[in-house]
Design a protein around this motif. Structure first.
Motif, PDB file in Angstrom:
ATOM      1  N   GLY A  65       0.815  -1.209   0.000  1.00  0.00           N
ATOM      2  CA  GLY A  65       0.000   0.000   0.000  1.00  0.00           C
ATOM      3  C   GLY A  65       0.849   1.259   0.000  1.00  0.00           C
ATOM      4  N   VAL A  66       1.914   1.266   0.792  1.00  0.00           N
ATOM      5  CA  VAL A  66       2.814   2.426   0.821  1.00  0.00           C
ATOM      6  C   VAL A  66       3.499   2.604  -0.532  1.00  0.00           C
ATOM      7  N   ALA A  67       3.952   1.518  -1.127  1.00  0.00           N
ATOM      8  CA  ALA A  67       4.608   1.605  -2.430  1.00  0.00           C
ATOM      9  C   ALA A  67       3.642   2.126  -3.493  1.00  0.00           C
ATOM     10  N   SER A  68       2.404   1.635  -3.462  1.00  0.00           N
ATOM     11  CA  SER A  68       1.394   2.104  -4.410  1.00  0.00           C
ATOM     12  C   SER A  68       1.090   3.574  -4.195  1.00  0.00           C
ATOM     13  N   TRP A  69       0.972   3.984  -2.930  1.00  0.00           N
ATOM     14  CA  TRP A  69       0.695   5.380  -2.632  1.00  0.00           C
ATOM     15  C   TRP A  69       1.825   6.276  -3.133  1.00  0.00           C
ATOM     16  N   LEU A  70       3.075   5.843  -2.945  1.00  0.00           N
ATOM     17  CA  LEU A  70       4.215   6.638  -3.408  1.00  0.00           C
ATOM     18  C   LEU A  70       4.268   6.719  -4.928  1.00  0.00           C
ATOM     19  N   ARG A  71       3.920   5.633  -5.620  1.00  0.00           N
ATOM     20  CA  ARG A  71       3.945   5.643  -7.082  1.00  0.00           C
ATOM     21  C   ARG A  71       2.870   6.546  -7.663  1.00  0.00           C
ATOM     22  N   GLN A  72       1.780   6.752  -6.945  1.00  0.00           N
ATOM     23  CA  GLN A  72       0.675   7.555  -7.456  1.00  0.00           C
ATOM     24  C   GLN A  72       0.780   9.026  -7.086  1.00  0.00           C
ATOM     25  N   SER A  73       1.885   9.429  -6.487  1.00  0.00           N
ATOM     26  CA  SER A  73       2.012  10.819  -6.053  1.00  0.00           C
ATOM     27  C   SER A  73       1.965  11.786  -7.232  1.00  0.00           C
ATOM     28  N   ALA A  74       2.511  11.410  -8.380  1.00  0.00           N
ATOM     29  CA  ALA A  74       2.482  12.286  -9.554  1.00  0.00           C
ATOM     30  C   ALA A  74       1.042  12.501 -10.025  1.00  0.00           C
ATOM     31  N   TYR A  75       0.235  11.461  -9.975  1.00  0.00           N
ATOM     32  CA  TYR A  75      -1.160  11.584 -10.385  1.00  0.00           C
ATOM     33  C   TYR A  75      -1.951  12.455  -9.412  1.00  0.00           C
ATOM     34  N   ARG A  76      -1.674  12.313  -8.128  1.00  0.00           N
ATOM     35  CA  ARG A  76      -2.363  13.145  -7.147  1.00  0.00           C
ATOM     36  C   ARG A  76      -1.959  14.605  -7.299  1.00  0.00           C
ATOM     37  N   ARG A  77      -0.666  14.849  -7.570  1.00  0.00           N
ATOM     38  CA  ARG A  77      -0.194  16.217  -7.775  1.00  0.00           C
ATOM     39  C   ARG A  77      -0.863  16.830  -8.998  1.00  0.00           C
ATOM     40  N   ALA A  78      -0.940  16.069 -10.094  1.00  0.00           N
ATOM     41  CA  ALA A  78      -1.586  16.568 -11.309  1.00  0.00           C
ATOM     42  C   ALA A  78      -3.065  16.839 -11.065  1.00  0.00           C
ATOM     43  N   ALA A  79      -3.726  15.995 -10.300  1.00  0.00           N
ATOM     44  CA  ALA A  79      -5.142  16.201  -9.998  1.00  0.00           C
ATOM     45  C   ALA A  79      -5.338  17.479  -9.179  1.00  0.00           C
ATOM     46  N   ARG A  80      -4.445  17.732  -8.223  1.00  0.00           N
ATOM     47  CA  ARG A  80      -4.545  18.965  -7.439  1.00  0.00           C
ATOM     48  C   ARG A  80      -4.350  20.192  -8.329  1.00  0.00           C
ATOM     49  N   GLN A  81      -3.382  20.124  -9.263  1.00  0.00           N
ATOM     50  CA  GLN A  81      -3.148  21.247 -10.166  1.00  0.00           C
ATOM     51  C   GLN A  81      -4.353  21.487 -11.062  1.00  0.00           C
ATOM     52  N   ARG A  82      -4.942  20.415 -11.586  1.00  0.00           N
ATOM     53  CA  ARG A  82      -6.127  20.555 -12.452  1.00  0.00           C
ATOM     54  C   ARG A  82      -7.295  21.124 -11.659  1.00  0.00           C
ATOM     55  N   ASP A  83      -7.426  20.704 -10.410  1.00  0.00           N
ATOM     56  CA  ASP A  83      -8.498  21.213  -9.569  1.00  0.00           C
ATOM     57  C   ASP A  83      -8.316  22.708  -9.327  1.00  0.00           C
ATOM     58  N   ALA A  84      -7.084  23.136  -9.081  1.00  0.00           N
ATOM     59  CA  ALA A  84      -6.820  24.562  -8.885  1.00  0.00           C
ATOM     60  C   ALA A  84      -7.123  25.347 -10.156  1.00  0.00           C
ATOM     61  N   GLU A  85      -6.754  24.791 -11.317  1.00  0.00           N
ATOM     62  CA  GLU A  85      -7.047  25.461 -12.587  1.00  0.00           C
ATOM     63  C   GLU A  85      -8.548  25.569 -12.823  1.00  0.00           C
ATOM     64  N   VAL A  86      -9.277  24.506 -12.541  1.00  0.00           N
ATOM     65  CA  VAL A  86     -10.731  24.520 -12.721  1.00  0.00           C
ATOM     66  C   VAL A  86     -11.361  25.561 -11.804  1.00  0.00           C
ATOM     67  N   ASN A  87     -10.916  25.631 -10.559  1.00  0.00           N
ATOM     68  CA  ASN A  87     -11.463  26.623  -9.627  1.00  0.00           C
ATOM     69  C   ASN A  87     -11.158  28.045 -10.093  1.00  0.00           C
TER      70      ASN A  87
END
Length: 123
Positions: A65-87
């Motif tokens: 679970g920790v390894a999966s969470w670390l691998r998905q950090s780029a996707y979470r970062r991109a989602a946060r950026q897209r959310d900020a752009e949408v707002n």
């Protein structure tokens, strides 16, 4: 209804298998944490086999679970950026709509002022 079916068809048999495994593997094994002395380890514990297996499975799930969470950090970062752009774009749209409505209201009042009733000329 579906959750009850899943519970009875999947989880109950898995629980029965786990209990059968635990009952069948009650022998104690010595787990040593001393790589230099096999005969008299400095750090060792004696636990049943099923406890060792369960602990290792839980540890493996946690590490995975920790390894999966670390691998998905780029996707979470991109989602946060897209959310900020949408707002930001939503705020811009709201500001433009407010300005457009204000201009439309002002134009309507200007046209209303021009539309004045003039009585017919007397003959």
């Amino acid at each position: 209804m579906f959750s009850k079916i899943v519970f009875w068809l999947v989880l109950v048999p898995i629980a029965i298998i786990i209990l059968m495994f635990a009952v069948a593997n009650r022998e104690h094994v010595t787990v040593s944490f001393d790589p230099f002395s096999a005969h008299a380890p400095a750090a060792a514990i004696s636990i049943p086999v099923f406890v060792l297996v369960f602990v290792l499975v839980i540890l493996g799930i946690f590490i995975g679970g920790v390894a999966s969470w670390l691998r998905q950090s780029a996707y979470r970062r991109a989602a946060r950026q897209r959310d900020a752009e949408v707002n930001a774009l939503r705020r811009e749209i709201d500001a433009l709509n407010a300005r457009l409505n204000h201009q439309a209201d002002r134009a309507a009042t200007d046209n209303a002022a021009r539309l004045v009733y003039r009585p017919p000329a007397a003959r």
